[in-house]
Each structure stands twice: as C-alpha cells, then as structure tokens.
Scaffold this motif. Structure first.
Motif, PDB file in Angstrom:
ATOM      1  N   TRP A  74       0.873  -1.414  -0.159  1.00  0.00           N
ATOM      2  CA  TRP A  74      -0.075   0.083  -0.170  1.00  0.00           C
ATOM      3  C   TRP A  74       0.886   1.053   0.019  1.00  0.00           C
ATOM      4  O   TRP A  74       0.636   2.249  -0.757  1.00  0.00           O
ATOM      5  N   HIS A  75       1.920   1.391   0.540  1.00  0.00           N
ATOM      6  CA  HIS A  75       2.828   2.239   0.785  1.00  0.00           C
ATOM      7  C   HIS A  75       3.404   2.617  -0.741  1.00  0.00           C
ATOM      8  O   HIS A  75       3.431   3.948  -1.322  1.00  0.00           O
ATOM      9  N   TRP A  76       3.640   1.534  -1.512  1.00  0.00           N
ATOM     10  CA  TRP A  76       4.144   1.637  -2.931  1.00  0.00           C
ATOM     11  C   TRP A  76       3.209   2.485  -3.781  1.00  0.00           C
ATOM     12  O   TRP A  76       3.132   3.055  -4.546  1.00  0.00           O
ATOM     13  N   ARG A  77       1.849   2.045  -3.317  1.00  0.00           N
ATOM     14  CA  ARG A  77       0.678   2.449  -4.318  1.00  0.00           C
ATOM     15  C   ARG A  77       0.220   4.066  -4.024  1.00  0.00           C
ATOM     16  O   ARG A  77      -0.030   4.709  -4.653  1.00  0.00           O
ATOM     17  N   CYS A  78       0.323   4.110  -2.451  1.00  0.00           N
ATOM     18  CA  CYS A  78       0.010   5.509  -2.027  1.00  0.00           C
ATOM     19  C   CYS A  78       1.233   6.047  -1.135  1.00  0.00           C
ATOM     20  O   CYS A  78       1.095   6.228   0.014  1.00  0.00           O
ATOM     21  N   PRO A  79       2.180   6.645  -1.829  1.00  0.00           N
ATOM     22  CA  PRO A  79       3.438   6.910  -1.073  1.00  0.00           C
ATOM     23  C   PRO A  79       3.071   8.173  -0.181  1.00  0.00           C
ATOM     24  O   PRO A  79       3.915   8.225   0.769  1.00  0.00           O
ATOM     25  N   ASP A  80       2.274   9.171  -0.379  1.00  0.00           N
ATOM     26  CA  ASP A  80       2.001  10.221   0.344  1.00  0.00           C
ATOM     27  C   ASP A  80       0.827   9.947   1.485  1.00  0.00           C
ATOM     28  O   ASP A  80       0.741  10.886   2.371  1.00  0.00           O
ATOM     29  N   THR A  81       0.324   8.816   1.779  1.00  0.00           N
ATOM     30  CA  THR A  81      -0.697   8.475   2.606  1.00  0.00           C
ATOM     31  C   THR A  81       0.167   8.287   3.912  1.00  0.00           C
ATOM     32  O   THR A  81       0.991   7.528   4.099  1.00  0.00           O
ATOM     33  N   SER A  83      -0.451   7.108   6.573  1.00  0.00           N
ATOM     34  CA  SER A  83      -0.649   5.584   7.293  1.00  0.00           C
ATOM     35  C   SER A  83       0.504   4.827   6.836  1.00  0.00           C
ATOM     36  O   SER A  83       1.060   3.780   7.545  1.00  0.00           O
ATOM     37  N   TYR A  84       1.337   5.063   5.647  1.00  0.00           N
ATOM     38  CA  TYR A  84       2.349   4.275   5.042  1.00  0.00           C
ATOM     39  C   TYR A  84       3.608   4.914   4.874  1.00  0.00           C
ATOM     40  O   TYR A  84       4.514   4.548   4.634  1.00  0.00           O
ATOM     41  N   THR A  85       3.713   6.254   5.465  1.00  0.00           N
ATOM     42  CA  THR A  85       4.869   6.824   4.990  1.00  0.00           C
ATOM     43  C   THR A  85       5.964   6.286   6.075  1.00  0.00           C
ATOM     44  O   THR A  85       7.316   6.650   5.698  1.00  0.00           O
ATOM     45  N   HIS A  86       5.832   5.774   7.188  1.00  0.00           N
ATOM     46  CA  HIS A  86       7.054   5.367   8.045  1.00  0.00           C
ATOM     47  C   HIS A  86       7.692   4.073   7.429  1.00  0.00           C
ATOM     48  O   HIS A  86       8.561   3.602   7.905  1.00  0.00           O
ATOM     49  N   LEU A  87       6.834   3.344   6.312  1.00  0.00           N
ATOM     50  CA  LEU A  87       7.893   2.170   5.975  1.00  0.00           C
ATOM     51  C   LEU A  87       8.956   2.427   4.798  1.00  0.00           C
ATOM     52  O   LEU A  87       9.110   3.327   4.222  1.00  0.00           O
TER      53      LEU A  87
END
Length: 87
Positions: A74-81, A83-87
């Motif tokens: 999901w971080h790859w799909r939505c890098p600016d979200t 919830s996923y920026t810490h990955l």
C-alpha cells in the motif's frame, strides 16, 4: 507483464502465471474493504502480485524481487498517505 490484462479474471491470471512460470504457490491473500483483493504468489525467484477489482477482474499486476508486506504494498501504491509513510 503485458500478457496480463484488465479483462482477465483472477482464475485466468493464475492459469497464465502457471503457463509462463510453471508451478506457483499462493503465499498471501489480502483484502482491502469488500472488493479489493491482493493475491501474492511465489514464482521461481520472484513474487507476482495480482490485484482484483469489485468485479473479480484483474486491476493491477506487479512482479517483484522480494515479497512485500501488505503495508509495503500500500505504501508503494499510496506513498503520500500518512498511514504508510513510515515504511
């Protein structure tokens, strides 16, 4: 990945994966809400991620060297979200 298209069903995409790479193993099946599914399969030396839409059709196909976690995908799909920026 041009062999895979958005008019395919998941079953047809899995059949195509078998035709291309031989045997495969379904490693993960993740759902996001009611309709989105990600299926992670192991093929020789790589991981194929097949995502489906609400109609069960192929939405997206990725071929990766390493198996992603659900959050990494999901971080790859939505890098600016956030919830996923810490990955």
């Amino acid at each position: 990945m041009k062999q895979f298209n958005k008019d395919q069903s998941l079953a047809n995409a899995l059949k195509l994966a078998e035709e291309i790479w031989g045997e495969y193993v379904i490693d993960e099946h993740w759902t996001q809400g009611e309709f989105h599914h990600d299926v992670v399969i192991s093929i020789p030396g790589k991981y194929l991620i097949i995502s489906t839409n609400c109609n069960g059709g192929v939405k997206d196909v990725l071929l990766l060297e390493e198996k992603p976690s659900q959050q990494q995908l999901w971080h790859w799909r939505c890098p600016d979200t956030v919830s996923y920026t810490h990955l």
